[in-house]
Design an enzyme around this catalytic site. Structure first.
Site, mmCIF file in Angstrom:
data_model
loop_
_atom_site.group_PDB
_atom_site.id
_atom_site.type_symbol
_atom_site.label_atom_id
_atom_site.label_comp_id
_atom_site.label_asym_id
_atom_site.label_seq_id
_atom_site.Cartn_x
_atom_site.Cartn_y
_atom_site.Cartn_z
ATOM 1 N N GLN A 82 -22.423 -66.579 -38.258
ATOM 2 C CA GLN A 82 -22.266 -65.746 -37.543
ATOM 3 C C GLN A 82 -23.924 -65.196 -37.091
ATOM 4 O OE1 GLN A 82 -22.271 -61.101 -38.902
ATOM 5 N NE2 GLN A 82 -20.256 -61.672 -38.846
ATOM 6 N N SER A 91 -22.195 -57.166 -35.497
ATOM 7 C CA SER A 91 -21.821 -58.544 -35.363
ATOM 8 C C SER A 91 -21.615 -58.911 -33.940
ATOM 9 C CB SER A 91 -20.547 -59.023 -36.094
ATOM 10 O OG SER A 91 -20.742 -58.551 -37.412
ATOM 11 N N ASP A 127 -17.087 -61.214 -43.319
ATOM 12 C CA ASP A 127 -17.865 -60.526 -42.568
ATOM 13 C C ASP A 127 -18.887 -59.502 -43.425
ATOM 14 O OD1 ASP A 127 -18.965 -59.735 -39.913
ATOM 15 O OD2 ASP A 127 -17.463 -57.837 -39.740
#
Length: 288
Positions: free
Chosen positions: A279, A228, A204
């Site tokens: 993502q 996110s 991430d």
């Protein structure tokens, strides 16, 4: 956090019941819980309910609400299926009775079969590059305060970008980024389960910010709300050395409708494709 052991300790949840776990949080410089932490802790909860001979091969998560750093996170695991070769788990992360994140994860027994992968990009070796900490020490006199504070934070992971972009130079950048990373003080007791969890945590980092690069002449942290939205990951192969360098190769196929889509591939230094990541994140221009 200073090293890998502290990171693993943070990710490892306290068990309340066979399908119920509690987690704590640590800041990575933002006001809310780091998405990679919730992702890794949810994976830990799922792993704790799965047979030891099964390993995560894919996960898909959705970030629903920002997490509060001061409050515990409750992880509830649903045993969706235990099949002959595959196991499926669904995890809900909650604060104050509200879902802040959900995860679906699939686990598989180790099997032999066809094997193919694409090539790792040709980039400078990590030994020739500067880490975030070293970049900060050399540039802290003229870096924007928020950017300098982010680079100077102590982390359990070392990051070395292959290209150092000047945040003060207002030009659009290529829609891609390559970053080497390495876990600090990796010990011999780390299992493949631990490795999957800390790799999920690290995945991430760097990925959403890459979606800003095609718009770097006008977009930056100060004028863009970023978060996110969802995160998917596929684990392909086990590296020969958990303590070595890994290359995170990130590309941006699209930004639109205040969202950015990014794809990433994680390679070990010997060129083995370890994992793939996708993502989508929020990239909303702030109203002046």
């Amino acid at each position: 956090m200073k090293n890998t052991k502290q990171l693993i300790d943070l990710i490892h949840l306290r068990e309340i019941d066979t399908q119920l776990f509690i987690g704590k949080s640590e800041s990575v410089g933002s006001l809310n819980v780091f998405g990679g932490q919730v992702l890794a802790q949810a994976l830990n909860a799922a792993y704790r309910t799965v047979a030891e001979d099964r390993f995560c091969h894919s996960l898909h998560g959705y970030f629903i609400l920002p997490g509060n750093l001061e409050k515990d996170i409750v992880y509830k695991v649903q045993l969706v299926r235990d099949g002959g070769s595959f196991t499926t788990r669904y995890v809900t992360a909650e604060q104050d009775g509200n879902s802040i994140f959900v995860l679906a994860a699939s686990f598989q027994k180790e099997e032999s079969g066809f094997d193919f992968q694409g090539n790792m990009p040709e980039v400078p070796l990590p030994e020739t590059l500067f880490s975030w900490e070293e970049i900060y020490e050399q540039t802290k006199e003229f870096l924007p305060k928020s950017f300098g504070e982010f680079l100077s934070l102590e982390r359990p992971v070392i990051f070395k970008p292959t290209v150092i972009n000047n945040p003060l130079e207002k030009i659009d950048l290529p829609p891609m980024q390559n970053v080497w990373f390495k876990f600090k003080e990796m010990n011999e007791g780390v299992t493949i389960q631990h490795f999957h969890e800390i790799l999920a945590y690290t995945s991430d980092y760097n990925i959403l910010v890459t979606a800003l690069q095609p718009h770097a002449s006008k977009a930056h942290f100060g004028n863009t709300q970023m978060a996110s939205l969802d995160h998917a990951m596929w684990f392909h192969r086990k590296p020969d050395d958990f303590s070595g360098w890994f290359l995170y190769s990130i590309e941006v196929p699209s930004t639109s409708n205040s969202r950015g889509l990014t794809n990433g591939k994680i390679f070990s230094q010997d060129g083995k494709l370890i994992a793939s990541v996708a993502q989508e994140g929020l990239m909303r221009q702030k109203v002046k």
